[in-house]
Design a protein around this motif. Structure first.
Motif, PDB file in Angstrom:
ATOM      1  N   UNK A  21       0.831  -1.331   0.006  1.00 37.82           N
ATOM      2  CA  UNK A  21       0.094  -0.116   0.084  1.00 37.82           C
ATOM      3  C   UNK A  21       1.009   1.289  -0.163  1.00 37.82           C
ATOM      4  N   UNK A  22       2.098   1.150   0.659  1.00 40.52           N
ATOM      5  CA  UNK A  22       2.996   2.232   0.727  1.00 40.52           C
ATOM      6  C   UNK A  22       3.648   2.357  -0.690  1.00 40.52           C
ATOM      7  N   UNK A  23       3.867   1.126  -1.217  1.00 39.06           N
ATOM      8  CA  UNK A  23       4.563   1.188  -2.423  1.00 39.06           C
ATOM      9  C   UNK A  23       3.797   1.854  -3.633  1.00 39.06           C
ATOM     10  N   UNK A  24       2.459   1.693  -3.421  1.00 36.35           N
ATOM     11  CA  UNK A  24       1.640   2.419  -4.504  1.00 36.35           C
ATOM     12  C   UNK A  24       1.500   3.777  -4.523  1.00 36.35           C
ATOM     13  N   UNK A  25       1.996   4.265  -3.175  1.00 41.98           N
ATOM     14  CA  UNK A  25       1.974   6.074  -3.018  1.00 41.98           C
ATOM     15  C   UNK A  25       3.208   6.500  -3.567  1.00 41.98           C
ATOM     16  N   UNK A  26       4.384   5.802  -3.095  1.00 45.91           N
ATOM     17  CA  UNK A  26       5.650   6.118  -3.495  1.00 45.91           C
ATOM     18  C   UNK A  26       6.431   4.893  -4.182  1.00 45.91           C
ATOM     19  N   UNK A  27       5.975   4.583  -5.437  1.00 48.48           N
ATOM     20  CA  UNK A  27       6.619   3.289  -6.141  1.00 48.48           C
ATOM     21  C   UNK A  27       8.307   3.520  -6.395  1.00 48.48           C
ATOM     22  N   UNK A  28       8.759   4.708  -6.185  1.00 52.98           N
ATOM     23  CA  UNK A  28      10.420   4.950  -6.507  1.00 52.98           C
ATOM     24  C   UNK A  28      10.814   5.148  -4.978  1.00 52.98           C
ATOM     25  N   UNK A  29      10.041   5.303  -3.937  1.00 48.05           N
ATOM     26  CA  UNK A  29      10.299   5.721  -2.765  1.00 48.05           C
ATOM     27  C   UNK A  29      10.385   6.986  -2.407  1.00 48.05           C
ATOM     28  N   UNK A  30      10.183   7.395  -1.047  1.00 44.04           N
ATOM     29  CA  UNK A  30       9.916   8.873  -0.669  1.00 44.04           C
ATOM     30  C   UNK A  30      11.109   9.577  -1.070  1.00 44.04           C
TER      31      UNK A  30
END
Ligand code: ZN
Length: 248
Positions: A21-30
């Motif tokens: 779910x976090x990867x969906x928001x920041x696929x390349x990383x924060x």
């Protein structure tokens, strides 16, 4: 200064790898989102990234030597940051390097080290609205920002925030649930400048918000070294500038 300002965006980079779910928001990383926002807002910055799992967390002596401003995002792995790296970041801040501590970096070893207090706070994850009110419109970090930055959904951080009284305060946050929080705080430590900026919970697309990007780019400029490097030394000055006791 004719040289471009050199910025490193550091991220522990764990939530985005471990949680779908976090990867969906920041696929390349924060870190990638923050870095591209900085570059977009200020093409004259020279922006690179570093992460926890690289050798020396990507923060070797040589890299820090060439760094003007370090951005720091960490949360679940503060304890994995080597004390030797914390020592060298602290040394560079005291010499003049800027530090921008983001969101849950309130508990980062380096932030607590430099501020010297608990840095604790109250918190709640309830998808609530946040307004970051500009309380100092004349401050360089507030340049180009409206009366407030409004975020539809964020994690709540509330007072009391266990920090020393800020040297300058740029933002104060209001949350839908009623809490307030000192969310944009400036400090001077030695020759270095530190900016703490509250928003940026990993589950929300906060770092894609145009006004957040503006504030971070402004923070990079504000936190940049303003004078010469202040080296930590304590010399015994045995040769006085003027003869001593001559007129007695
Ligand atoms: Zn958070």
């Amino acid at each position: 200064m004719s040289e471009r300002l050199r910025v490193i965006v550091w991220n522990e980079f764990r939530h985005e790898r471990d949680e779908e779910s976090i990867r969906e928001v920041y696929p390349q990383g924060i870190h990638a989102a923050i870095a591209s926002g900085l570059q977009e807002m200020d093409p004259d910055l020279e922006v690179s990234v570093a992460t926890l799992d690289e050798p020396e967390h990507g923060l070797s002596e040589e890299r820090l030597e060439r760094c003007d401003v370090l951005f720091w995002w960490g949360h679940m792995a503060h304890g994995e940051v080597a004390d030797a790296v914390v020592d060298r970041v602290q040394k560079r801040v005291l010499e003049g390097m800027g530090l921008v501590a983001l969101h849950s970096a309130h508990y980062a070893k380096i932030f607590k080290r430099l501020l010297g207090t608990t840095c604790s706070l109250t918190w709640r994850e309830a998808d609530e609205r946040e307004r970051l009110w500009v309380c100092n419109p004349g401050h360089p970090i507030a340049r180009g920002i409206d009366r407030c930055i409004e975020l539809e959904r964020e994690e709540m951080y509330g007072e009391p925030f266990g920090i020393p009284a800020p040297d300058e305060q740029v933002f104060i946050s209001w949350f839908e649930g009623g809490e307030v929080f000192r969310s944009g705080n400036c400090y001077y430590r030695g020759n270095g400048r530190i900016f703490y900026f509250r928003p940026g919970h990993e589950a929300y697309p906060t770092y894609f918000d145009p006004q957040i990007k503006r504030a971070l780019a402004n923070a990079a400029r504000w936190a940049a070294p303003a004078g010469g490097r202040w080296v930590d030394e304590c010399p015994n000055v045995t040769e006085p500038r003027e003869p001593i006791g001559k007129s007695r």
